[in-house]
Design a protein around this motif. Structure first.
Motif, short mmCIF file in Angstrom:
data_model
loop_
_atom_site.label_atom_id
_atom_site.label_comp_id
_atom_site.label_asym_id
_atom_site.label_seq_id
_atom_site.Cartn_x
_atom_site.Cartn_y
_atom_site.Cartn_z
N THR A 162 0.30 0.92 6.90
CA THR A 162 -0.14 2.19 6.34
C THR A 162 -0.82 2.02 4.98
O THR A 162 -1.60 2.89 4.58
N ARG A 220 6.09 -4.13 -0.87
CA ARG A 220 6.27 -4.23 0.57
C ARG A 220 6.22 -5.68 1.04
O ARG A 220 6.97 -6.09 1.92
N SER A 266 10.12 -2.79 9.61
CA SER A 266 9.71 -1.61 8.84
C SER A 266 8.78 -1.98 7.70
O SER A 266 7.87 -1.22 7.35
N SER A 267 8.95 -3.17 7.11
CA SER A 267 8.06 -3.62 6.03
C SER A 267 6.65 -3.85 6.56
O SER A 267 5.67 -3.49 5.91
N SER A 308 5.04 -0.54 7.11
CA SER A 308 4.65 0.05 5.83
C SER A 308 3.36 -0.59 5.31
O SER A 308 2.50 0.09 4.76
N ASP A 352 14.46 1.55 9.53
CA ASP A 352 15.04 1.60 8.18
C ASP A 352 16.47 2.15 8.17
O ASP A 352 17.29 1.72 7.36
N LYS A 392 9.17 3.37 11.82
CA LYS A 392 9.59 2.82 10.53
C LYS A 392 10.92 3.42 10.09
O LYS A 392 11.82 2.71 9.64
N ASN A 393 11.08 4.73 10.23
CA ASN A 393 12.32 5.38 9.83
C ASN A 393 13.48 4.97 10.75
O ASN A 393 14.62 4.84 10.27
N GLN A 433 2.85 -0.79 -4.78
CA GLN A 433 3.56 -0.60 -3.52
C GLN A 433 3.29 -1.73 -2.54
O GLN A 433 4.20 -2.17 -1.84
N ASP A 457 5.42 6.26 11.63
CA ASP A 457 6.44 6.79 10.72
C ASP A 457 7.79 6.91 11.42
O ASP A 457 8.84 6.61 10.84
N LYS A 464 -1.07 6.64 7.55
CA LYS A 464 0.05 7.25 6.81
C LYS A 464 0.18 8.71 7.21
O LYS A 464 -0.80 9.46 7.18
#
Length: 255
Positions: free
Chosen positions: A245, A16, A238-239, A242, A213, A209-210, A12, A206, A252
């Motif tokens: 986290t 990212r 957003s990357s 991420s 995104d 980020k959402n 992951q 979060d 997270k």
């Protein structure tokens, strides 16, 4: 299956980083195009972006299994709203990754006659629905935290406390019109919102980020076109969130 989930979790961070590089290329290409850069340079940036996108798809092979495992865990949550949002969100992510895998097979030539536009649109639809559910979850948790803080303030305040007594003395005299009262109520609500988000960094990250995104599938599906420059900024932001986290797991949002 557990070993495969652990393997995909390890990839992951790489995905990212490559995602951040891909959207950086999108932003740089848009900036160079606006600046009248040479066509050869723009083609090089575009090819690099395409290669990074293909690499990301390779790293996401099998992520549907991880999403299905997450859905199986979410279905046992005690909170019905969280259970519904997270379970359906993870199922949509599984479908999104599956479509992404098909796209990878089409781009690499394993499925030569694949309608890539059709599968890309299908993939972004699943991605958009998953993000909507994630935002719903964030707003639900935010409402719960604000209600909890309001109850805590009510317990600490005298029984006769109300809006007027809760305001500073220098503001009591300004409660003359309904419009002024509404502004003060809005100011108090925004202050409470800021305190809740400041004291809950995982929820704040979060939510941000959402929010970043969601503009990506909205643009790709032509629901709300924003252009490659704005998409590049949102994808890069957003990357980075991420990656935070991943570097600091306590940031997270759980579950």
């Amino acid at each position: 299956m557990d070993s495969w989930v652990r393997f995909t979790a390890q990839s992951q961070a790489k995905e990212r980083i490559i995602r951040a590089a891909q959207y950086t290329c999108t932003l740089v290409g848009y900036t160079l195009q606006r600046g009248g850069a040479a066509g050869n340079l723009l083609r090089t940036i575009s090819q690099l972006e395409a290669h990074l996108s293909l690499t990301r798809k390779l790293l996401r092979l099998g992520n549907s299994v991880e999403a299905l495992e997450a859905a199986k865990r979410a279905i046992h949550l005690s909170d019905s709203v969280l259970r519904l949002c997270l379970t359906i969100s993870h199922l949509n992510k599984a479908m999104y990754f599956a479509c992404d895998n098909v796209l990878w097979a089409g781009k690499t030539g394993f499925i030569p006659r694949l309608d890539q536009h059709k599968w890309s649109q299908r993939s972004f639809r699943y991605y958009l629905f998953a993000l909507i559910l994630n935002l719903t979850r964030d707003l639900y948790e935010l409402r719960l935290l604000m209600e909890c803080q309001a109850r805590y303030r009510h317990i600490k305040s005298p029984p006769s406390a109300n809006l007027g007594t809760a305001l500073p003395n220098d503001q009591l005299s300004s409660l003359g019109t309904p419009a002024t009262t509404d502004m003060l109520v809005l100011r108090l609500w925004l202050r409470q919102l800021g305190k809740v988000l400041y004291s809950n960094p995982p929820l704040l990250l979060d939510l941000l980020k959402n929010c970043f995104d969601i503009f990506i599938p909205l643009d790709q599906l032509q629901i709300y076109p924003t252009g490659p420059g704005f998409v590049g900024v949102c994808g890069l932001a957003s990357s980075v969130l991420s990656l935070l986290t991943i570097v600091h797991p306590w940031l997270k949002l759980k579950p």
